[in-house]
Design an enzyme around this catalytic site. Structure first.
Site, short mmCIF file in Angstrom:
data_model
loop_
_atom_site.label_atom_id
_atom_site.label_comp_id
_atom_site.label_asym_id
_atom_site.label_seq_id
_atom_site.Cartn_x
_atom_site.Cartn_y
_atom_site.Cartn_z
CG ASP A 184 -0.10 -42.60 21.57
OD1 ASP A 184 -1.02 -42.82 20.76
OD2 ASP A 184 0.08 -43.28 22.60
CG ASP A 192 -4.71 -47.80 22.27
OD1 ASP A 192 -3.58 -48.15 21.89
OD2 ASP A 192 -4.97 -46.65 22.66
#
Length: 730
Positions: A527, A457
């Site tokens: 997301d 990430d």
């Protein structure tokens, strides 16, 4: 007089270059294949492409090269820009050796390499143009400092011309949870520039810039497009000047955006631009996508194994890491066919929320007194691969790492850090000690637990990214060097662990590019798991990336990013068309829900060879209330298509919808894939072909030109069709 032209041809496209000098090569044509070029045609072709000379202009037609500069008479954005202490800012680039042409086989593309320089300016340049067998034109350029003293590089931008037929422009913008939003306009005089200064590709950074003929769409019109294979700052532009660009109407550019003072070359040092991937198609955006996807699938490092069904624990447990809860989740996952179990954020030292712990890449012994071994062993015992979430480039100020090494944080000066973003700052990868620390910790974790997969990430933009002890001591800008050190870190880790796969996740879709994918195996497109939002996000992400590289998960009934309820059937149908997975607490599912998800997983596993190897197609439907998209096998033998209702429509029923990409000479059996789920409808009766009981068999010509009548789907529903070809039509 001998005129030296080079013609590279591949897959229905070509690029024609004048390499006669003394300037760098000129692109005379980039587009439709011209066929073999006879030697006697060269003089006539050059004459046909020599512009008139208007009044109040250069006395002779400008020589427009692949790296145009002001000394050529070019008043547009320069291909090379730089200076030496404010001097030697206007290079006159002339060939320094014969242009090299490498063609492996006729019609399979080739590479043209040109070298030029300006001794008085103290720089040499190298330009490389490669037409791949798939018809992608890859362009990059390098600048070398051959003079005395430091040379500051401001920009290196290979420039390709566009014809007057390229009348409209499309690119994408976006934000967190709404990436890949298209926007289009007419090409007008002036410069349309999309610059991203976010230190990563960015949620709003363009996935591509495409110029096309009037009204171009997915399946119609000529399109000239570019994508930059780079994960740092970037700039895309289309520029049209009143005087044109030589015989051409406008120009197309994708290049790295360099900060002031970011690339300063000492004598003998070089800078090479990231590769810009250009593609032309006579068949609209789908034709461009087909070229880019074929290029990706031909890469040596492209994923070859079937893409496993993923369960990611984030939306299932968030930071609540409890062994009993996670093993129960793994049990359910394995029972329905999940193949890869990924433990997300919260496993490392001090990480009970997002305010602390980033940088301390040690398993938290308070939460995991036996380490991760009990969970890892349990997951492996169920036959699943093991994945782990990491965010190596980021730190919390509340971490042992930062307390010990505050100078490892990127900052504008030694005493102040940039504004906080998700409570975190950025680790200086250009600092050799920080880089080595990350490699050591990641190597230990992957080795100890035999990790199969890292979800990597990167949850913030880079602001005022200066280095105290790395590439630019004194807090100079380091986005360029930071990006290269990231690539090197990934490569070093995977050299030590060749079977490791890595996902590029960056607040979702903020690092989606073919630069990062040269070092990783897939991206997390967003997301947002809201399937209605995901339809558009995935539609435009797969314009550039092959579907098998795009993570697509079934989330909970109510999406945590939009708070919208979406039916399970729609969520399954949406996630089917990428690298599929789940992000949901499966222990809360009812028996009917488990059965439906299990059926969807079985369908994905059956179809993934086609979904991840075929040609992406999209219908040019009127309005924005419905979509048609899918994948057709390259030989036309099968297809999986989805008709998706996003919102209500002005018309009472959809009527006929054409199915693109099929072989017109083949008969197809058409059936609804009900194992993905039954779509919600608002109708009294379904179309006749869905209720006849005899099945439907039609030719590709009929399905492509006449189409099928579609049901009246409820908003937020999708009909998934599976078409299998039979014998050819007599």
């Amino acid at each position: 007089m001998t005129i030296q032209l080079v013609l590279l041809r591949a897959a229905g496209t070509c690029v024609l270059l004048d390499v006669d000098g003394p300037a760098l090569p000129r692109v005379l044509h980039w587009g439709a294949d011209l066929g073999p070029l006879e030697g006697t045609a060269a003089a006539g072709l050059l004459a046909a492409l020599t512009s008139a000379v208007p009044r109040s202009a250069l006395d002779e037609p400008m020589t427009f090269t692949v790296l145009p500069v002001e000394s050529d008479g070019w008043s547009g954005t320069p291909g090379v820009a730089g200076h030496r202490d404010g001097r030697q800012a206007h290079p006159v680039l002339r060939l320094s050796r014969p242009v090299q042409v490498d063609v492996a086989a006729p019609g399979q593309g080739g590479t043209v390499t040109a070298w030029a320089g300006d001794p008085s300016c103290g720089i040499d340049v190298q330009v490389t143009l490669t037409l791949t067998p798939d018809g992608v034109l890859a362009a990059d350029a390098a600048v070398t400092n051959t003079g005395d003293g430091r040379y500051d590089v401001a920009a290196v931008r290979p420039v390709l011309p566009l014809p007057a037929e390229a009348a409209e422009l499309l690119d994408t913008t976006g934000r967190w949870c709404r990436e890949g939003s298209p926007q289009r306009q007419d090409i007008r005089f002036g410069t349309w520039s999309r610059a991203s200064r976010r230190g990563r590709t960015g949620h709003e950074g363009p996935l591509l810039m495409a110029a096309g003929s009037e009204g171009f769409g997915f399946g119609r019109g000529e399109v000239w497009a570019v994508h930059l294979a780079w994960s740092g700052d970037s700039e895309y532009l289309v520029e049209r000047l009143p005087e044109g660009a030589g015989p051409h109407a406008s120009t197309l550019v994708a290049a790295e955006l360099l900060r002031a003072g970011e690339v300063r070359l000492e004598p003998g040092e070089s800078y090479r631009s990231p590769t810009a991937l250009f593609a032309w198609s006579a068949d609209g955006l789908d034709g461009v996508a087909a070229r880019w996807h074929a290029w990706q699938r031909a890469r040596p490092g492209h994923p070859r194994s079937p893409r496993p069904v993923v369960l990611n624990t984030w939306e299932a447990v968030y930071f609540d890491h409890d062994l009993a809860r996670l093993t129960a989740l793994a049990d359910v996952a394995a029972s329905i066919g999940v193949e890869r179990f990924v433990l997300d954020d919260g496993w490392f030292r001090g990480r009970r929320d997002d305010t602390a712990g980033l940088g301390d890449w040690y398993v938290d012994s308070d939460v995991w007194p036996q380490g991760l071994h009990p969970l890892v062993d349990h997951v492996r015992g169920l036959g699943m691969q093991v994945g782990l979430w990491v965010e190596p480039e980021m730190v919390n100020l509340d971490s042992d790492l930062v307390r010990a090494h505050p100078d490892w944080v990127l900052s504008p000066n030694g005493g102040q850090v940039p504004p906080s973003w998700r409570n975190q700052q950025v680790l200086d990868l250009t600092n050799p000690l920080a880089w080595a620390y990350l490699l050591e910790r990641l190597d230990d974790l992957v080795g100890e637990y035999r990790i199969d997969y890292l979800k990597w990430d990167h949850n913030r933009d880079l602001h005022a990214a200066g280095s105290a002890g790395g590439a630019q001591p004194g807090h100079g800008p380091v986005v360029h060097a930071q990006t290269l050190r990231l690539y090197a870190l990934l490569d070093a880790l995977r050299t030590r662990h060749p079977r490791l796969e890595v996902e590029s996740c960056s607040s979702g879709g903020a690092r989606v590019d073919l630069g990062i994918l040269a070092h990783t195996d897939r991206v997390w497109a967003s997301d947002c798991n809201d399937a209605l939002e995901r339809q558009q996000i995935q539609r435009w992400t797969t314009q550039v990336l092959a579907p098998e590289l795009v993570g697509a998960h079934v989330g909970p009934p109510v999406a945590h990013t939009t708070h919208r309820h979406v039916d399970l059937q729609m969520r399954c149908a949406t996630a089917l068309f990428g690298h599929a997975g789940l992000e949901w607490d499966l222990t809360t599912l009812s028996p009917p829900e488990l059965a439906q998800v299990s059926g969807w997983i079985a369908a994905y596993r059956e179809l993934r060879g086609l979904l991840h190897g075929g040609r992406v197609v999209r219908g040019d439907l009127p309005g924005e209330d419905a979509l048609l998209h899918g994948v057709v096998a390259h030989d036309g033998a099968a297809a999986v298509l989805a008709y998706v209702r996003l919102s209500t429509a002005p018309s009472a029923h959809p009527g006929r919808v054409r199915l693109p990409g099929l072989d017109p000479l083949r008969q197809y059996d058409v059936r609804v894939r009900r194992d993905v789920g039954e779509p919600a409808v608002v109708q009294v009766a379904a179309p006749g072909w869905m209720t006849s009981g005899a099945g439907l068999r039609l030719s590709g010509a009929v399905l492509g030109e006449v189409g099928l009548t579609m049901p009246v789907l409820a908003p937020g529903a999708a009909l998934v069709l599976h078409l299998v070809a039979l014998d050819r039509v007599a």
